[in-house]
Design an enzyme around this catalytic site. Structure first.
Site, PDB file in Angstrom:
ATOM      1  N   HIS A  73       0.820  -1.207   0.000  1.00 26.68           N
ATOM      2  CA  HIS A  73       0.000   0.000   0.000  1.00 26.68           C
ATOM      3  C   HIS A  73       0.858   1.262   0.000  1.00 26.68           C
ATOM      4  O   HIS A  73       1.900   1.312   0.657  1.00 26.68           O
ATOM      5  CB  HIS A  73      -0.876   0.060   1.249  1.00 26.68           C
ATOM      6  CG  HIS A  73      -2.063  -0.839   1.229  1.00 26.68           C
ATOM      7  ND1 HIS A  73      -1.964  -2.210   1.303  1.00 26.68           N
ATOM      8  CD2 HIS A  73      -3.396  -0.560   1.167  1.00 26.68           C
ATOM      9  CE1 HIS A  73      -3.182  -2.735   1.294  1.00 26.68           C
ATOM     10  NE2 HIS A  73      -4.065  -1.758   1.204  1.00 26.68           N
ATOM     11  N   GLU A 102      12.717  21.660   4.072  1.00 27.93           N
ATOM     12  CA  GLU A 102      13.341  20.726   3.130  1.00 27.93           C
ATOM     13  C   GLU A 102      14.665  20.162   3.649  1.00 27.93           C
ATOM     14  O   GLU A 102      15.055  19.052   3.270  1.00 27.93           O
ATOM     15  CB  GLU A 102      13.588  21.430   1.792  1.00 27.93           C
ATOM     16  CG  GLU A 102      12.340  21.605   0.944  1.00 27.93           C
ATOM     17  CD  GLU A 102      12.611  22.434  -0.298  1.00 27.93           C
ATOM     18  OE1 GLU A 102      11.900  22.245  -1.299  1.00 27.93           O
ATOM     19  OE2 GLU A 102      13.535  23.282  -0.270  1.00 27.93           O
TER      20      GLU A 102
END
Length: 461
Positions: free
Chosen positions: A299, A452
């Protein structure tokens, strides 16, 4: 047997979903013999599930029956209660010949998707059915998409129809083949066009900035819902949003939200199945496409992140939510990371998650491979996930700051990796460099730049 919900599911957000990509057939007049002619003014303003547990109809002759959701007309159909009826709970609808199940009322919030469970009755042979929709109070109907679902199993399976239509709607299910063979229908669920259990998105290549929506952080690859963009094709599955890659047979990335309302007590459905709503002519990866390959059907959006409703859980078993994943990676390392995310939610947080994969070539229990399913599905070399964690609250996007916790993980798709996901912590920037994506495009530039480069401390937080 799993208990079913018979009450309305509360409308949780107001969202705009992408327009349906499959064309509708021309409207046809409704046969007055199949629809009750009494006044039909009731309006439902919430997404609902109809489980057929209330009301009684023991004969096939056309008649109205009052169910939990409202009045329905059942023509050549009844409410089945026998041991041969396939059902969750004690009752389901049973249809024969060219019978119909028709709503005598509208849902005023439109529909993003309609889902239902279906199976053949007793030892009957296979039959097919279609879903039709009316936007004018039942005066005329158009077919939803162009698909026809064939029931051939005695086990309940899920069918999902992408509607993506606003306004007041009502639906009619039509049995179209199989003669006297009978079909059982159960758990008929309408997900509002204005809501979705777990969020939705705006149309085109954009994303919604409303709280609890699945694409809050932005569209990482600027995916669009144009079939000309087949390897970066945006699909809103109501309970998650993905960029699907037709030529690789896997998603590029999947994005979803998890909050306290996403988690409930619904059991894992294990209903692996092809997505029959892909554009016409596209290869549909099936539930057996990975068989014998040595790779799990891994998944992206996990089943356990969608346990609030049956429809939400079943959506996660669409094969375009899967990747060929090394068993030890899927069942241990990745499962541990997924479970950790849910502990953050139960501790009073909400999380926004993006997961994806890249590269070609992994090693499963049967050795290395670059593709499975006769070359239709690419085996990725790397699997990554980014989790943004914020305390429960409102105005989520504005609450994400340079101090917000971000967990970024990138694992090799191999069977010999550590079960400790913290060994694979990286930065969002490293994932962006590997994929070419921009993961936080909806955040202010200063916040995006700071997040980030953050490297999380793992479970030590």
């Amino acid at each position: 047997m799993q208990l079913k919900r018979s009450s309305f599911v509360l409308l949780i957000s107001s969202l705009l979903l992408i327009s349906c990509q499959k064309s509708l057939v021309s409207p046809i007049p409704t046969d007055p013999a199949t629809i009750s002619t009494k006044a039909k003014t009731q309006t439902v303003v919430q997404t609902f599930d109809e489980d057929f547990e209330s009301g009684s109809k023991t004969g096939y002759a056309a008649a109205d029956v009052t169910l939990n959701s409202g009045s329905w007309n059942l023509d050549d159909a009844l409410i089945g209660t026998s041991t041969s009826d396939r059902k969750n709970g004690s009752r389901s609808a049973r249809i024969r010949n060219t019978g119909t199940l028709s709503m005598n009322f509208d849902v005023s919030t439109g529909a993003s998707t309609v889902t239902m469970n279906y199976a053949v009755y007793g030892t009957d042979g296979s039959s097919a059915f279609q879903l039709w929709v009316s936007s004018n109070g039942g005066s005329s109907y158009t077919q939803v998409g162009s698909i026809e679902i064939t029931a051939s199993s005695t086990t309940l399976n899920a069918a999902t129809f992408n509607v993506n239509q606003s306004g007041s709607l009502r639906f009619q299910l039509r049995k179209t083949s199989g003669g006297t063979n009978r079909i059982n229908i159960d758990d008929f669920t309408i997900n509002s066009f204005d809501s979705g259990s777990g969020g939705g998105t705006g149309g085109g290549s954009g994303s919604s900035t409303a709280d609890n929506t699945n694409l809050l952080l932005g569209n990482p690859s600027a995916a669009t819902s144009s079939t000309a963009n087949a390897d970066n094709y945006l699909i809103d599955q109501t309970y998650f949003i993905e960029s699907y890659n037709r030529d690789k047979g896997v998603p590029n990335w999947v994005s979803w939200y998890v909050g306290s309302t996403s988690l409930g007590s619904i059991n894992r459905s294990n209903d692996f199945r092809a997505d029959t709503n892909l554009p016409a002519g596209w290869y549909e990866v099936s539930n057996t496409s990975y068989s014998g390959s040595g790779f799990d059907r891994g998944h992206n959006c996990p089943s356990a992140d969608r346990t609030s409703t049956t429809a939400a859980n079943q959506a996660t078993f669409l094969m375009d939510n899967m990747i060929p994943q090394a068993p030890n990676n899927n069942e241990h390392t990745w499962a541990n990371l997924e479970a950790y995310g849910r502990t953050l939610v139960t501790a009073g947080n909400e999380i926004y998650v993006v997961m994806g994969s890249y590269g070609s070539g992994g090693t499963g229990s049967a050795g290395s491979a670059t593709t499975v399913d006769g070359g239709h599905v690419v085996v990725p070399s790397n699997i990554w996930k980014v989790i943004v964690v914020i305390p429960n609250g409102n105005n989520d996007l504005s609450r994400i700051t340079t101090d917000t916790r971000v967990i970024a993980v990138n694992t090799p798709n191999i069977n010999t990796l550590s079960t400790d996901w913290t060994q694979y912590i990286t930065t969002v920037k490293d994932i962006e460099n590997a994929t070419g994506y921009t993961l936080f495009s909806n955040l202010p530039a200063s916040v995006r730049t700071a997040l980030e480069t953050k490297r999380d401390a793992g479970t030590a937080n």
